[in-house]
Design a protein around this motif. Structure first.
Motif, short mmCIF file in Angstrom:
data_model
loop_
_atom_site.label_atom_id
_atom_site.label_comp_id
_atom_site.label_asym_id
_atom_site.label_seq_id
_atom_site.Cartn_x
_atom_site.Cartn_y
_atom_site.Cartn_z
N ARG A 1 -8.81 -5.82 -10.21
CA ARG A 1 -7.83 -5.61 -9.16
C ARG A 1 -6.47 -5.34 -9.79
NH1 ARG A 1 -6.08 -4.06 -4.21
NH2 ARG A 1 -4.26 -5.24 -3.55
N LEU A 2 -5.81 -4.25 -9.38
CA LEU A 2 -4.40 -4.00 -9.72
C LEU A 2 -3.60 -4.45 -8.52
CD1 LEU A 2 -4.65 -0.37 -11.17
CD2 LEU A 2 -5.31 -2.55 -12.25
N HIS A 3 -2.84 -5.52 -8.65
CA HIS A 3 -2.15 -6.09 -7.50
C HIS A 3 -0.64 -5.97 -7.66
CE1 HIS A 3 -2.19 -8.56 -3.83
NE2 HIS A 3 -1.04 -9.05 -4.29
N SER A 4 -0.01 -5.27 -6.74
CA SER A 4 1.44 -5.12 -6.74
C SER A 4 2.09 -6.41 -6.22
CB SER A 4 1.86 -3.95 -5.84
OG SER A 4 1.36 -2.73 -6.34
N GLU A 5 3.12 -6.86 -6.92
CA GLU A 5 3.79 -8.09 -6.50
C GLU A 5 4.30 -7.94 -5.06
OE1 GLU A 5 7.63 -9.33 -7.91
OE2 GLU A 5 8.12 -7.31 -8.61
N CYS A 6 4.21 -9.03 -4.32
CA CYS A 6 4.71 -9.06 -2.94
C CYS A 6 5.13 -10.48 -2.64
CB CYS A 6 3.63 -8.58 -1.96
SG CYS A 6 4.15 -8.68 -0.22
N LEU A 7 6.40 -10.79 -2.82
CA LEU A 7 6.89 -12.14 -2.61
C LEU A 7 6.62 -12.61 -1.18
CD1 LEU A 7 8.57 -14.55 -3.79
CD2 LEU A 7 10.56 -13.47 -2.72
N THR A 8 6.91 -11.76 -0.21
CA THR A 8 6.77 -12.17 1.19
C THR A 8 5.32 -12.47 1.55
OG1 THR A 8 6.76 -9.82 1.82
CG2 THR A 8 8.86 -11.00 1.97
N GLY A 9 4.39 -11.67 1.03
CA GLY A 9 2.98 -11.87 1.36
C GLY A 9 2.28 -12.85 0.45
N ASP A 10 2.47 -12.72 -0.86
CA ASP A 10 1.75 -13.54 -1.82
C ASP A 10 2.24 -14.98 -1.84
OD1 ASP A 10 0.45 -11.21 -2.53
OD2 ASP A 10 1.68 -10.85 -4.32
N VAL A 11 3.56 -15.18 -1.66
CA VAL A 11 4.15 -16.51 -1.79
C VAL A 11 4.45 -17.14 -0.42
CG1 VAL A 11 6.09 -17.84 -2.71
CG2 VAL A 11 5.16 -15.92 -4.02
N TYR B 1 -1.47 -8.47 -12.27
CA TYR B 1 -0.37 -8.67 -11.32
C TYR B 1 0.84 -7.91 -11.84
CZ TYR B 1 2.26 -11.04 -7.65
OH TYR B 1 3.00 -11.31 -6.53
N LEU B 2 1.25 -6.89 -11.08
CA LEU B 2 2.25 -5.93 -11.54
C LEU B 2 3.61 -6.22 -10.94
CD1 LEU B 2 -0.10 -2.87 -11.19
CD2 LEU B 2 0.80 -3.74 -13.35
N LYS B 3 4.53 -6.63 -11.80
CA LYS B 3 5.91 -6.85 -11.38
C LYS B 3 6.62 -5.50 -11.25
CE LYS B 3 7.90 -10.40 -11.44
NZ LYS B 3 8.29 -11.30 -10.32
N GLY B 4 7.75 -5.53 -10.53
CA GLY B 4 8.49 -4.29 -10.31
C GLY B 4 7.92 -3.45 -9.19
N HIS B 5 6.92 -3.97 -8.48
CA HIS B 5 6.26 -3.21 -7.42
C HIS B 5 6.65 -3.67 -6.02
CE1 HIS B 5 2.64 -1.17 -9.62
NE2 HIS B 5 3.77 -1.05 -10.30
N GLU B 6 7.58 -4.61 -5.94
CA GLU B 6 7.98 -5.15 -4.64
C GLU B 6 8.39 -4.02 -3.69
OE1 GLU B 6 7.97 -8.09 -2.17
OE2 GLU B 6 8.30 -8.88 -4.19
N GLY B 7 7.84 -4.05 -2.45
CA GLY B 7 8.20 -3.02 -1.47
C GLY B 7 7.81 -1.62 -1.91
N ARG B 8 6.62 -1.50 -2.54
CA ARG B 8 6.17 -0.22 -3.11
C ARG B 8 7.16 0.31 -4.14
NH1 ARG B 8 4.67 1.82 2.60
NH2 ARG B 8 2.69 0.78 2.97
N GLY B 9 7.80 -0.62 -4.84
CA GLY B 9 8.65 -0.24 -5.96
C GLY B 9 10.13 -0.13 -5.66
#
Length: 209
Positions: A59-69, A98-106
């Protein structure tokens, strides 16, 4: 004990910095931390079981603070991460990058919140980014392919609905043997978001009404 490939094989543009055992409520992982010196982003690969030289569920997972946390129901990110971690452990081996810098589709956290505010006025996620003068999707998955290579993985079973992830891995020399759907049941809050992903971003979401 989880074993990963020798860090000396790591591509020049991503650096393996640290590796440690990470027990979780899903099962035991090895957390392998990477630094992308181009942007200063810190990524982590969660490795379960023996993966080097195999075809692991990935799985390539884009970071999402609002959803993941925070557990936001406006997207499907948190449930996708939960399902991916459970799926990898059930499979016996696999990787979640888990890919940082991807918040909000980047576009970043604050811009993402601004886009969410515009969505309350009726814009979809694509229209909101454009209204802010920002890219519709600024994410780059090339670093994920470099991390997989560093882990000794040449081919994967990719847990994703996003064709761009498949194309990026293939462009970077990772063979995608199978695409495994990751379909989350919609709710009233995230159905518009999911429909936009399907209709405007070509995500493979056949389960939506």
């Amino acid at each position: 004990m989880t074993h990963v490939a020798d860090a000396e094989t790591s591509p020049a543009t991503v650096e393996r910095m640290v590796e440690t055992r990470l027990p979780t409520s899903y099962g035991e992982f090895q957390a392998v931390g990477y630094l992308d010196p181009r942007w200063g982003h810190e990524h982590v690969a969660l490795v379960h079981g023996e993966v080097a030289g195999t075809t692991p569920l990935t799985r390539l997972h884009s970071e999402c603070l609002t959803g993941d946390v925070f557990g936001s129901t406006r997207c499907d990110c948190g449930p996708q991460l939960d399902a991916a971690m459970r799926g990898v452990v059930t499979a016996g081996a696999g990787v979640i990058i888990y890919l940082k810098g991807h918040e909000g589709r980047g576009i970043g956290l604050l811009a993402k919140l601004a886009a969410m505010r515009l969505q309350e006025d009726g814009l979809d996620t694509v229209e909101a980014n454009i209204a802010l003068g920002l890219p519709v999707d600024a994410r780059d998955y090339d670093v994920a392919a470099q991390i997989l290579t560093d882990l000794g993985i040449e081919q994967v079973r990719l847990l994703s609905n996003n064709p761009e992830k498949l194309d990026s891995l293939r462009r970077n020399g990772i063979r995608v043997v199978e695409r495994v759907p990751l379909l989350i049941a919609p709710n009233d809050d995230n159905l518009p978001y999911l429909l936009t992903k399907r209709e405007r971003l070509d995500h493979l979401l056949p389960h939506l009404a």
